[in-house]
Motif scaffolding. Structure first.
Motif, PDB file in Angstrom:
ATOM      1  N   GLN A   1      84.787 100.972  72.989  1.00 44.86           N
ATOM      2  CA  GLN A   1      83.468 101.601  73.000  1.00 44.86           C
ATOM      3  C   GLN A   1      83.136 102.133  71.613  1.00 44.86           C
ATOM      4  N   PRO A   2      82.317 101.391  70.854  1.00 42.44           N
ATOM      5  CA  PRO A   2      81.920 101.849  69.519  1.00 42.44           C
ATOM      6  C   PRO A   2      81.185 103.184  69.570  1.00 42.44           C
ATOM      7  N   GLN A   3      81.472 104.014  68.587  1.00 48.77           N
ATOM      8  CA  GLN A   3      80.868 105.337  68.477  1.00 48.77           C
ATOM      9  C   GLN A   3      80.042 105.407  67.195  1.00 48.77           C
ATOM     10  N   SER A   4      79.130 106.349  67.147  1.00 44.11           N
ATOM     11  CA  SER A   4      78.392 106.671  65.923  1.00 44.11           C
ATOM     12  C   SER A   4      77.611 105.496  65.351  1.00 44.11           C
ATOM     13  N   LEU A   5      77.130 104.631  66.217  1.00 46.44           N
ATOM     14  CA  LEU A   5      76.124 103.667  65.780  1.00 46.44           C
ATOM     15  C   LEU A   5      74.807 104.417  65.613  1.00 46.44           C
ATOM     16  N   LEU A   6      73.962 103.935  64.730  1.00 48.78           N
ATOM     17  CA  LEU A   6      72.688 104.609  64.486  1.00 48.78           C
ATOM     18  C   LEU A   6      71.564 103.807  65.127  1.00 48.78           C
ATOM     19  N   TYR A   7      71.099 104.297  66.261  1.00 51.46           N
ATOM     20  CA  TYR A   7      69.935 103.704  66.921  1.00 51.46           C
ATOM     21  C   TYR A   7      68.696 104.355  66.304  1.00 51.46           C
ATOM     22  N   TYR A   8      67.685 103.541  66.033  1.00 51.56           N
ATOM     23  CA  TYR A   8      66.542 104.099  65.297  1.00 51.56           C
ATOM     24  C   TYR A   8      65.210 103.652  65.873  1.00 51.56           C
TER      25      TYR A   8
ATOM     26  N   THR B   1      89.259 102.592  71.866  1.00 50.38           N
ATOM     27  CA  THR B   1      89.787 101.570  72.753  1.00 50.38           C
ATOM     28  C   THR B   1      90.668 102.274  73.773  1.00 50.38           C
ATOM     29  N   GLY B   2      90.282 102.223  75.009  1.00 54.95           N
ATOM     30  CA  GLY B   2      91.000 102.943  76.061  1.00 54.95           C
ATOM     31  C   GLY B   2      90.031 103.229  77.180  1.00 54.95           C
ATOM     32  N   GLY B   3      89.997 104.467  77.626  1.00 56.38           N
ATOM     33  CA  GLY B   3      89.004 104.865  78.612  1.00 56.38           C
ATOM     34  C   GLY B   3      89.228 104.331  80.005  1.00 56.38           C
ATOM     35  N   GLY B   4      90.372 103.669  80.221  1.00 55.90           N
ATOM     36  CA  GLY B   4      90.643 103.146  81.553  1.00 55.90           C
ATOM     37  C   GLY B   4      91.206 104.216  82.462  1.00 55.90           C
TER      38      GLY B   4
ATOM     39  N   LYS C   1      76.721  96.559  82.533  1.00 57.33           N
ATOM     40  CA  LYS C   1      75.261  96.692  82.449  1.00 57.33           C
ATOM     41  C   LYS C   1      74.840  98.153  82.336  1.00 57.33           C
ATOM     42  N   ALA C   2      75.597  99.033  82.941  1.00 56.51           N
ATOM     43  CA  ALA C   2      75.197 100.436  82.975  1.00 56.51           C
ATOM     44  C   ALA C   2      75.593 101.209  81.733  1.00 56.51           C
ATOM     45  N   ASP C   3      76.777 100.889  81.152  1.00 56.88           N
ATOM     46  CA  ASP C   3      77.309 101.799  80.142  1.00 56.88           C
ATOM     47  C   ASP C   3      77.695 101.148  78.823  1.00 56.88           C
ATOM     48  N   GLY C   4      77.431  99.867  78.657  1.00 56.96           N
ATOM     49  CA  GLY C   4      77.528  99.242  77.352  1.00 56.96           C
ATOM     50  C   GLY C   4      78.874  99.285  76.678  1.00 56.96           C
ATOM     51  N   THR C   5      79.966  99.187  77.430  1.00 63.00           N
ATOM     52  CA  THR C   5      81.273  99.136  76.804  1.00 63.00           C
ATOM     53  C   THR C   5      81.766  97.698  76.734  1.00 63.00           C
ATOM     54  N   PHE C   6      82.703  97.441  75.857  1.00 63.71           N
ATOM     55  CA  PHE C   6      83.140  96.084  75.566  1.00 63.71           C
ATOM     56  C   PHE C   6      84.499  95.839  76.209  1.00 63.71           C
ATOM     57  N   ASN C   7      84.510  95.007  77.217  1.00 65.86           N
ATOM     58  CA  ASN C   7      85.688  94.785  78.029  1.00 65.86           C
ATOM     59  C   ASN C   7      86.798  94.100  77.252  1.00 65.86           C
ATOM     60  N   THR C   8      88.030  94.571  77.427  1.00 61.73           N
ATOM     61  CA  THR C   8      89.166  93.976  76.732  1.00 61.73           C
ATOM     62  C   THR C   8      90.123  93.279  77.691  1.00 61.73           C
TER      63      THR C   8
END
Length: 430
Positions: free
Chosen positions: A142-149, A308-311, A343-350
């Motif tokens: 799950q990438p953090q600190s991306l800048l959405y603008y 990377t984790g969160g499981g 679809k709900a939370d935008g994380t990248f499955n490993t």
């Protein structure tokens, strides 16, 4: 650490869980006489992950694991780890937990270890190891600190392209402020202090972790302290943003949900956040166009801090560890569940072979492309305060770091004061 983070990504979120056969009651005891064992599962709810999503996934997987009934528990806020510790202190550690930092729990013998066979379907089965053992499934990145603008705000300020260097970023903040637009949204109100971290996570990623991914391990072994020059520089960047008036200071009093609502309402031009906002914006589009770019660095490298984790983790004293494991594996393999959380939370499955739904939205695809490029360029870094495993700061540091971040954002603390407090907090834990 860098190689650990560069998981192969064709994919996104699956929240998975598993346990091992140590501890708990044997599987057969649960089903004697055709009975059912009830397992508690600690979840959390956000605007992206409502109760209905959890309920449908739990019910679906229950049908695949005869003999299991899940009792859902919900954290009072998104700080799962602190709440799990509160439960553990009264002997009520849940049987199954999602996205709870295993540090402390694992060393105390409270979590079941995952075997290599359990981890065979993961792209990076060693991610988050604590003394060589895995206690939380490394299910997603799950990438953090991306800048959405806000593209409309950028156009109004005559910014024709997102900045790549820190100098360009500061110049664009100046243009936005001159046009009467607050440059950067920040959060962190109430119990949602985690939302305060994303500017600091970004600067530490570029100025510290990119060149020294083992920095937090060096803090732990005593070879470095938080007043390391690179860390001070990264902290000073955040303090300067506050001093220059580039931050929405009202945001530090807002809850996480209100923080997102404020950005959607036009509170600021840029919203430093995790990849989950991409699916939020795709599913419920703001009234303005939204773009995304990676956190800018001094030399223009696109840096992406990442978790990377969160499981899921399983209590070593779960009501039935074997059945918890079976439930975990079915949760992991169930494509409908995986797709729903993607679809709900935008994380990248490993998980090996998982493919995200083909109809994911454009902002999600842009976000994934940025992450994939960072993987290729080896500019994925740990994320301050949520580093994993042996390379992570103690879990008890998470909340103090977040609280200090709020003080920096509010202009109540400069870099020197912030690192002094961090050193004191860490010393008190030791």
């Amino acid at each position: 650490m860098r190689s650990r983070l560069t998981v192969t990504l064709a994919a996104l979120l699956t929240v998975a869980l598993a346990g091992c056969t140590q501890g708990g009651k044997p599987a057969d005891s649960a089903k004697s006489g055709g009975g059912t064992v009830e397992l508690t599962m600690l979840t959390f709810e956000t605007p992206n992950l409502p109760a209905s999503l959890w309920d449908s996934a739990i019910a679906r997987v229950e049908q695949k694991v005869p003999g299991v009934k899940i009792k859902k528990l919900v954290t009072p806020n998104v700080d799962r780890t602190t709440y799990a510790k509160q439960l553990a202190s009264s002997g009520q550690l849940p049987d199954i937990m999602i996205a709870v930092n295993p540090q402390g729990f694992a060393e105390g013998g409270q979590l079941a270890e995952f075997t290599q066979d359990d981890l065979k379907d993961f792209a990076d089965p060693t991610s988050g190891a604590i003394k060589g053992k895995i206690y939380q499934l490394p299910t997603n990145a799950q990438p953090q600190s991306l800048l959405y603008y806000n593209k409309d705000d950028f156009a109004k300020a005559k910014i024709t392209a997102p900045p790549k260097t820190w100098a360009e970023f500061l110049a664009d903040c100046g243009k936005l402020k001159a046009a009467g637009i607050t440059p950067i949204a920040v959060g962190g109100g109430g119990q949602d202090t985690f939302a305060s971290m994303y500017t600091w996570v970004g600067t530490v990623g570029t100025d510290v972790y990119l060149s020294d991914p083992d920095f937090s391990k060096q803090i732990t072994d005593g070879s470095k302290t938080f007043d390391d020059p690179a860390f001070v520089k990264a902290t000073d960047k955040v303090a300067q943003l506050a001093k220059l008036g580039y931050l929405d200071k009202q945001g530090t009093s807002r809850s996480y949900a209100d923080h997102e609502k404020a950005f959607r309402a036009g509170s600021a031009a840029m919203y430093p956040m995790g990849s989950w906002f991409a699916t939020s914006a795709d599913n419920d589009k703001p009234k303005f166009g939204v773009g995304v770019f990676a956190w800018p660095s001094d030399d223009g490298k696109a840096v992406v801090p990442n978790l990377t984790g969160g499981g899921l983790s399983v209590s070593a004293k779960a009501e039935n560890v074997d059945l918890a494991k079976k439930f975990a594996l079915e949760w992991t393999k169930d494509k409908e569940t995986s797709d729903a959380f993607t679809k709900a939370d935008g994380t990248f499955n490993t998980i090996k072979g998982y493919q995200p739904p083909a109809d994911m939205g454009p902002l999600f695809k842009e976000t994934l492309a940025i992450y994939n490029q960072a993987v290729k360029d080896q500019t994925v870094t740990p994320a301050l305060s949520i580093e994993q495993g042996d390379n992570g700061l103690p879990a008890d540091m998470t909340v103090p770091v977040q609280q200090i971040a709020v003080e920096v954002l509010n202009g109540k603390s400069d870099a020197k004061a912030a690192v002094t407090k961090l050193n004191k907090e860490y010393a008190s834990l030791k």
